[in-house]
Structure formats: C-alpha cells, structure tokens
Design an enzyme around this catalytic site. Structure first.
Site, mmCIF file in Angstrom:
data_model
loop_
_atom_site.group_PDB
_atom_site.id
_atom_site.type_symbol
_atom_site.label_atom_id
_atom_site.label_comp_id
_atom_site.label_asym_id
_atom_site.label_seq_id
_atom_site.Cartn_x
_atom_site.Cartn_y
_atom_site.Cartn_z
ATOM 1 N N LYS A 172 0.840 -1.208 0.000
ATOM 2 C CA LYS A 172 0.000 0.000 0.000
ATOM 3 C C LYS A 172 0.874 1.257 0.000
ATOM 4 O O LYS A 172 0.558 2.247 -0.674
ATOM 5 C CB LYS A 172 -0.932 -0.023 1.223
ATOM 6 C CG LYS A 172 -1.693 1.264 1.476
ATOM 7 C CD LYS A 172 -2.708 1.624 0.391
ATOM 8 C CE LYS A 172 -3.300 3.007 0.668
ATOM 9 N NZ LYS A 172 -4.338 3.392 -0.266
ATOM 10 N N LYS A 240 0.255 11.182 5.989
ATOM 11 C CA LYS A 240 0.547 10.022 6.854
ATOM 12 C C LYS A 240 1.198 8.919 6.017
ATOM 13 O O LYS A 240 2.209 8.342 6.416
ATOM 14 C CB LYS A 240 -0.763 9.533 7.479
ATOM 15 C CG LYS A 240 -0.768 8.061 7.897
ATOM 16 C CD LYS A 240 -2.123 7.621 8.412
ATOM 17 C CE LYS A 240 -3.244 7.554 7.390
ATOM 18 N NZ LYS A 240 -3.245 6.383 6.517
HETATM 19 N N1 LIG Z 1 -10.366 8.053 1.419
HETATM 20 C C1 LIG Z 1 -9.662 7.321 0.576
HETATM 21 O O1 LIG Z 1 -9.712 7.544 -0.644
HETATM 22 C C2 LIG Z 1 -8.802 6.181 1.083
HETATM 23 C C3 LIG Z 1 -8.374 5.231 0.154
HETATM 24 C C4 LIG Z 1 -7.621 4.156 0.587
HETATM 25 C C5 LIG Z 1 -7.255 4.056 1.912
HETATM 26 N N2 LIG Z 1 -7.657 5.005 2.827
HETATM 27 C C6 LIG Z 1 -7.271 4.825 4.235
HETATM 28 O O2 LIG Z 1 -8.414 4.311 4.899
HETATM 29 C C7 LIG Z 1 -8.445 4.802 6.249
HETATM 30 C C8 LIG Z 1 -9.752 5.566 6.480
HETATM 31 O O3 LIG Z 1 -9.807 6.629 5.558
HETATM 32 P P1 LIG Z 1 -11.109 7.545 5.374
HETATM 33 O O4 LIG Z 1 -10.859 8.377 4.174
HETATM 34 O O5 LIG Z 1 -12.323 6.716 5.473
HETATM 35 O O6 LIG Z 1 -10.975 8.464 6.689
HETATM 36 P P2 LIG Z 1 -12.088 9.258 7.511
HETATM 37 O O7 LIG Z 1 -13.195 9.684 6.628
HETATM 38 O O8 LIG Z 1 -11.347 10.273 8.297
HETATM 39 O O9 LIG Z 1 -12.702 8.127 8.509
HETATM 40 C C9 LIG Z 1 -11.940 7.582 9.545
HETATM 41 C C10 LIG Z 1 -12.891 6.843 10.465
HETATM 42 O O10 LIG Z 1 -12.142 6.233 11.527
HETATM 43 C C11 LIG Z 1 -12.668 6.632 12.777
HETATM 44 N N3 LIG Z 1 -11.563 6.753 13.742
HETATM 45 C C12 LIG Z 1 -10.399 7.402 13.558
HETATM 46 N N4 LIG Z 1 -9.624 7.275 14.654
HETATM 47 C C13 LIG Z 1 -10.324 6.535 15.527
HETATM 48 C C14 LIG Z 1 -10.065 6.077 16.835
HETATM 49 N N5 LIG Z 1 -8.906 6.344 17.446
HETATM 50 N N6 LIG Z 1 -11.018 5.355 17.465
HETATM 51 C C15 LIG Z 1 -12.190 5.082 16.848
HETATM 52 N N7 LIG Z 1 -12.499 5.482 15.607
HETATM 53 C C16 LIG Z 1 -11.572 6.208 14.953
HETATM 54 C C17 LIG Z 1 -13.319 7.974 12.515
HETATM 55 O O11 LIG Z 1 -14.283 8.210 13.522
HETATM 56 P P3 LIG Z 1 -14.965 9.677 13.698
HETATM 57 O O12 LIG Z 1 -16.157 9.652 12.773
HETATM 58 O O13 LIG Z 1 -15.333 9.729 15.127
HETATM 59 O O14 LIG Z 1 -13.907 10.679 13.325
HETATM 60 C C18 LIG Z 1 -13.929 7.747 11.137
HETATM 61 O O15 LIG Z 1 -15.136 7.033 11.231
HETATM 62 C C19 LIG Z 1 -7.186 5.643 6.432
HETATM 63 O O16 LIG Z 1 -6.164 4.835 6.960
HETATM 64 C C20 LIG Z 1 -6.865 6.071 4.997
HETATM 65 O O17 LIG Z 1 -5.509 6.378 4.834
HETATM 66 C C21 LIG Z 1 -8.441 6.065 2.427
#
Ligand SMILES: NC(=O)c1ccc[n+]([C@@H]2O[C@H](COP(=O)([O-])OP(=O)(O)OC[C@H]3O[C@@H](n4cnc5c(N)ncnc54)[C@H](OP(=O)(O)O)[C@@H]3O)[C@@H](O)[C@H]2O)c1
Length: 300
Positions: A172, A240
C-alpha cells in the site's frame, strides 16, 4: 457464526465498504466513535455495538477502517478494545493504511490472545469503495486470507496476497508513492498548459487518452479545474502515508527523492490549513509557486 461480521470506523471509506457487506447478505455489527457514520447503516440493517470489544464478541470477523497506527492500536489493544472480545476463531482484518511495523506488533499481540490478523489496506478511493471494486493488498497467513476471501470479495475486485504480516501495508505504501507522484505530475502538467496558453481541459483530454494517463488525470484533474476540493482522500491521510513510506525507506537505507518532494509540497498545503481537503488541493501549492490559477485558464 461465519456470516457475522463487525465493522469499526465508518468514515469516507468505511461507510460504503460496510454497506457492501450488508448488501452481500452478511449480518453486521458496527461501532463508530461519532454518530453520523452510524445512523445511515443502522437504517440499512446493521446492529450497533457500544465499543470495539462488543463488536468482537458479536462477530467472527472484525474489520477496522480507521485513521493512523495509534487509532488501530487503540481499537484493537486499548481499553474495551477488540482483544477484550477474543473468542475461538475470531479474525481481525485491518483495512486502514498504517505502519507495517505497528501491524506486525499488533498481529503478535492478537495471536497471543488467539486472534488471527490480516493487514488488508485498499486502493481505489471513495468511488472504488462505493462500487465494491477496491484493490486489496493482503498480508498474513494464506489460509486465513482464504477463509476471509468471500468477505473481501464483497468490497473489492482484486485481492492480492502480498506475503506475511505487514506486507500488505508495504505494498500500500508503494501504491501511495505512485499516487503521490502521479498527482504531482498532473499538477505540473496543468500549470504548464495554463501558463503556456493551452486550455487545461484539452490537455487532460489528450493526455488522458495516451501514455500519460493515470487515475489522477481522470479523477483529480477535473476537480482541480472545477475548484472542488471536498475530500475523497484527505491531504492529512496522504501525508501520513508518505511519512510511512519515507520511514520504511529510511529503515532500508533507501533514498526516495520524488516521494520526499511530494511530501514537502503537501506540507505547504497543510501549512495553509488545508489538511482536511482532498489531495487535489496539491494544485494550490503549484499555482502559488507559478503565480497563476489553472481555473482562470480553464474553459468556463
Ligand atoms: N479516502 C480514501 O480515498 C482512502 C483510500 C484508501 C485508503 N484510505 C485509508 O483508509 C483509512 C480511512 O480513511 P477515510 O478516508 O475513510 O478516513 P475518515 O473519513 O477520516 O474516517 C476515519 C474513520 O475512523 C474513525 N476513527 C479514527 N480514529 C479513531 C479512533 N482512534 N477510534 C475510533 N475510531 C476512529 C473515525 O471516527 P470519527 O467519525 O469519530 O472521526 C472515522 O469514522 C485511512 O487509513 C486512509 O488512509 C483512504
């Protein structure tokens, strides 16, 4: 019990991924730190748990899709974490992008409690999550991956076993190096076209049909021109990932000059307070350096 799944982290990616599991017929128990992520899924048939431990108690396989390494540590090993809900046959699949080293450490701790772990980060963006077409990069035991393959197939189209624990995260990070540099290439092409008097849309159309095409050209280019900086993938998450890629390279005494440059340019975007915008905001750093706006040069 094998049709009982748990999902923790219902953000931009987690919500559509969880929805696809429901649509595939799995019984799903979810937990999210804040409310908005949960409400939509409850309406679609998911059950709500009060913490990660209760998700584990109710599930055969628990998926996490949170933010960074400390977040995965917290929901797995922290107070009322997944490890406290350990039971025979429980598997944890972490689909967040985190440090390979942290992944290996969590896998060891979970194994001591009898929980098998897979790292299975994804690529394909929010649209790939919605469409169920993600590319999934898996690390861990092959036989655990085979048991979990049907679950992963509800969320992704390509599932590659990359090797032992942490290998999925390393692949990744390689993906993020390519994604970051493709984004920079797109931004440089846009400012060059705009400055040299060519309509940026024409450049995207022609380059996108040739050897210069990329996911960035197709998905981020139009957003840069439309000034749509809402996040599909947040700048802070890309940073990150680039930080993790550079740290992994440093451990190997390996220079990654292009990755370091993209990381610095995104630091300029963050310094402008834009860390929660989508990664298409990188174009703003290039526009500042070149003292122009690609949108001003674009066809209205
Ligand atoms: N977006 C993309 O295109 C993409 C693509 C591939 C991979 N990713 C990876 O996938 C992951 C999620 O990305 P995302 O875009 O979905 O991010 P996001 O929209 O910021 O969602 C993150 C989620 O995780 C929860 N969370 C974060 N820290 C937490 C903790 N300590 N305890 C409990 N819940 C926690 C958040 O809760 P809250 O609602 O309370 O904040 C939220 O529901 C990341 O590692 C990112 O790098 C993202």
């Amino acid at each position: 019990m094998t049709d009982r799944l748990g999902f923790i982290g219902l953000g931009i990616m987690g919500r559509p991924m969880a929805r696809n599991l429901l649509r595939a017929g799995y019984r799903l128990t979810v937990w999210n730190r804040s409310r908005p992520g949960i409400e939509a899924l409850l309406a679609e048939g998911a059950q709500e748990a009060t913490d990660a431990r209760s998700v584990a108690e109710a599930s055969a396989v628990v998926i996490t899709m949170v933010g960074d390494s400390p977040d995965v540590e917290e929901v797995t090993l922290g107070p009322r974490g997944l490890i406290d809900g350990a039971h025979s046959g429980l598997v944890h699949i972490d689909m967040s992008t985190i440090s390979p080293e942290t992944t290996r450490r969590i896998a060891v701790r979970l194994a001591e409690a009898g929980i098998d772990m897979l790292d299975a980060p994804v690529s394909g963006g929010e649209q790939g999550a919605i469409n169920g077409t993600l590319s999934i990069m898996a690390g861990g035991k092959a036989k655990v991956l085979e048991r979990c393959r049907p679950v992963l197939e509800a969320m992704g189209k390509t599932i590659v076993h990359c090797g032992p624990h942490g290998s999925g995260q390393i692949v990744k990070l390689c993906n993020q190096v390519v994604v970051g540099l493709n984004n920079l290439a797109l931004c440089e092409a846009l400012v060059l076209a705009a400055k040299a008097g060519v309509q940026p849309q024409r450049m995207l159309e022609a380059v996108g049909a040739g050897a210069g095409n990329s996911w960035a050209i197709a998905n981020l280019g139009p957003k840069m021109l439309e000034r749509d900086f809402r996040p599909g993938f947040k700048v802070e998450h890309q940073q990150k990932d680039l930080r993790l890629a550079l740290a992994t390279a440093r451990e190997q005494h390996l220079p990654l000059p292009g990755t370091a440059l993209v990381h610095q340019l995104f630091a300029a975007v963050e310094a402008d307070g834009l860390g929660s915008e989508g990664t298409q905001a990188l174009v703003k750093a290039l526009e500042k350096l070149g003292n122009l706006s690609v949108a001003a040069a674009a066809e209205k």
